[in-house]
Design an enzyme around this catalytic site. Sequence first.
Site, PDB file in Angstrom:
ATOM      1  CG  LEU A 103      29.920  24.777  27.765  1.00  0.00           C
ATOM      2  CD1 LEU A 103      31.321  24.220  27.511  1.00  0.00           C
ATOM      3  CD2 LEU A 103      29.050  24.563  26.535  1.00  0.00           C
ATOM      4  CG  PHE A 115      20.011  35.914  38.237  1.00  0.00           C
ATOM      5  CD1 PHE A 115      19.229  37.030  37.987  1.00  0.00           C
ATOM      6  CD2 PHE A 115      20.543  35.739  39.513  1.00  0.00           C
ATOM      7  CE1 PHE A 115      18.979  37.959  38.998  1.00  0.00           C
ATOM      8  CE2 PHE A 115      20.290  36.665  40.529  1.00  0.00           C
ATOM      9  CZ  PHE A 115      19.507  37.773  40.273  1.00  0.00           C
ATOM     10  CG  HIS A 174      27.039  40.104  31.022  1.00  0.00           C
ATOM     11  ND1 HIS A 174      27.479  40.891  32.054  1.00  0.00           N
ATOM     12  CD2 HIS A 174      27.150  38.830  31.466  1.00  0.00           C
ATOM     13  CE1 HIS A 174      27.818  40.114  33.071  1.00  0.00           C
ATOM     14  NE2 HIS A 174      27.638  38.862  32.729  1.00  0.00           N
ATOM     15  CG  HIS A 201      29.035  39.202  36.464  1.00  0.00           C
ATOM     16  ND1 HIS A 201      27.967  38.502  35.968  1.00  0.00           N
ATOM     17  CD2 HIS A 201      28.544  39.977  37.464  1.00  0.00           C
ATOM     18  CE1 HIS A 201      26.867  38.842  36.650  1.00  0.00           C
ATOM     19  NE2 HIS A 201      27.205  39.737  37.563  1.00  0.00           N
ATOM     20  CG  ASP A 236      25.034  35.155  30.157  1.00  0.00           C
ATOM     21  OD1 ASP A 236      25.545  34.087  30.548  1.00  0.00           O
ATOM     22  OD2 ASP A 236      24.790  36.110  30.925  1.00  0.00           O
TER      23      ASP A 236
END
Length: 442
Positions: free
Chosen positions: A80, A339, A248, A195, A321
Amino acid sequence: MQKALEVVDGGSMTDPHRSLLIRGGRIVDPANAFDDVADLLIEEGKVTGIGRSLSAPGAPVLDASGLLVAPGFIDSHVHLREPGFEHKEDIASATSAAAAGGICAVVAMPNTEPPPDSAGALEEFYQRAAGAVTRVYTVGCVTRGRAGVELAPLAELASCGAVAFSDDGDPVESADLMMGALELARAAGRPVFPHEEVREITAGGCMHEGAVSARLGVRGMPAAGEEEMIARDIELVRQTGAALHIAHISTAGAVDLVRQAKTAGLPVSCEVLTHHFVLADEAVAIHGSAAKMSPPLRAPSDVEAMLAGLADATIDTIATDHAPHTAQEKALPLAEAPFGIVGLETGIGLTFTYLVEPRVLDLPAAVARWTWEPARLLGLPGGRLSPGDPGDVTVIDMESKWRVDPGEFRSKSTNTPFAGYELRGRAVATVVGGRVVYRTDA
Ligand SMILES: [Zn+2]
């Protein structure tokens, strides 16, 4: 052509009593194994019934004939950017983009400034999010300041509304800290949502290491950088019994590791991002930094592995994402650009175009990966349409063909490799707590 969505009688679309009758749509509610044409009634913000010829005097009526009526979609991996990076995005713009993309709830990732690593930071975050048009949840940090040095107070964060724990954007490099986090997370009844990346392996890389990075002469991020950390964390799950929801995954080897862990009965689940089942690393040669993200777009064989992992339910959830960056930031050379790509407004179109239409997933399976699966794994309300559940609904025109035009995005940022893509399937109404927070023009 998009089907006109009409209010056929009664009240305003923002009814203060938060009641709504959604009439005649194909309701797909995977958690209840329901798939049929029916009416759905929401009263006082909650689901009160599904059936034929329901009536609700005074409630607005949404004609959904010919449309898909699903539990509200949940994007469980969103950046966000508020607090700290409001030039890229803020809670208001991101949740407006979410509503336009058919997303009823977002789960915020913690790489903000300050990050959600204390009770005070979480309380402030939820105050900021209180006026948002969609539901907003946040993960809490695994380590203080996301610095990877000492654990954040996970039990306290859970009691302040952290739905999971992650240092996303960064891995938890220390196995000792990850072990401690898994034990605290298990006690709090919340998953760790990591991650997975070994920075010693990926340092300096700006795309997948393979034939394309070699051709472009840029430094790559080997698949092993992701897979070694996943293997470590699955081993820690074996020792602790704590739930691990891996963010992910992007490589064939990662899918295999999760598949083996599930076969062994471990509480391991995982997420795939919409771009990882659509694009391979060749897209970086075409789109440059607009296709730069972490984990990176992988080899075509990895994309195939994502489709296979979705088809056999190794992969539990789909998320975007959503990672906004300004045009100036993304205009930097490939090696220096940040990224990430935006995703909230393309997630549904990519899912229906690349998974549902080619029958990788049937409709209930595709809907489940955006609704019941994230709700179940992260302990969120909703994701289902049982009586008493939140009146959150995504109404989708599966036949709608549309072209991705970043100029129309509600997000503050437009960094996407999907500009100009023709997609099929689009949200035509987004309902949160019985309130229509988005609908296409009739
Ligand atoms: Zn990440």
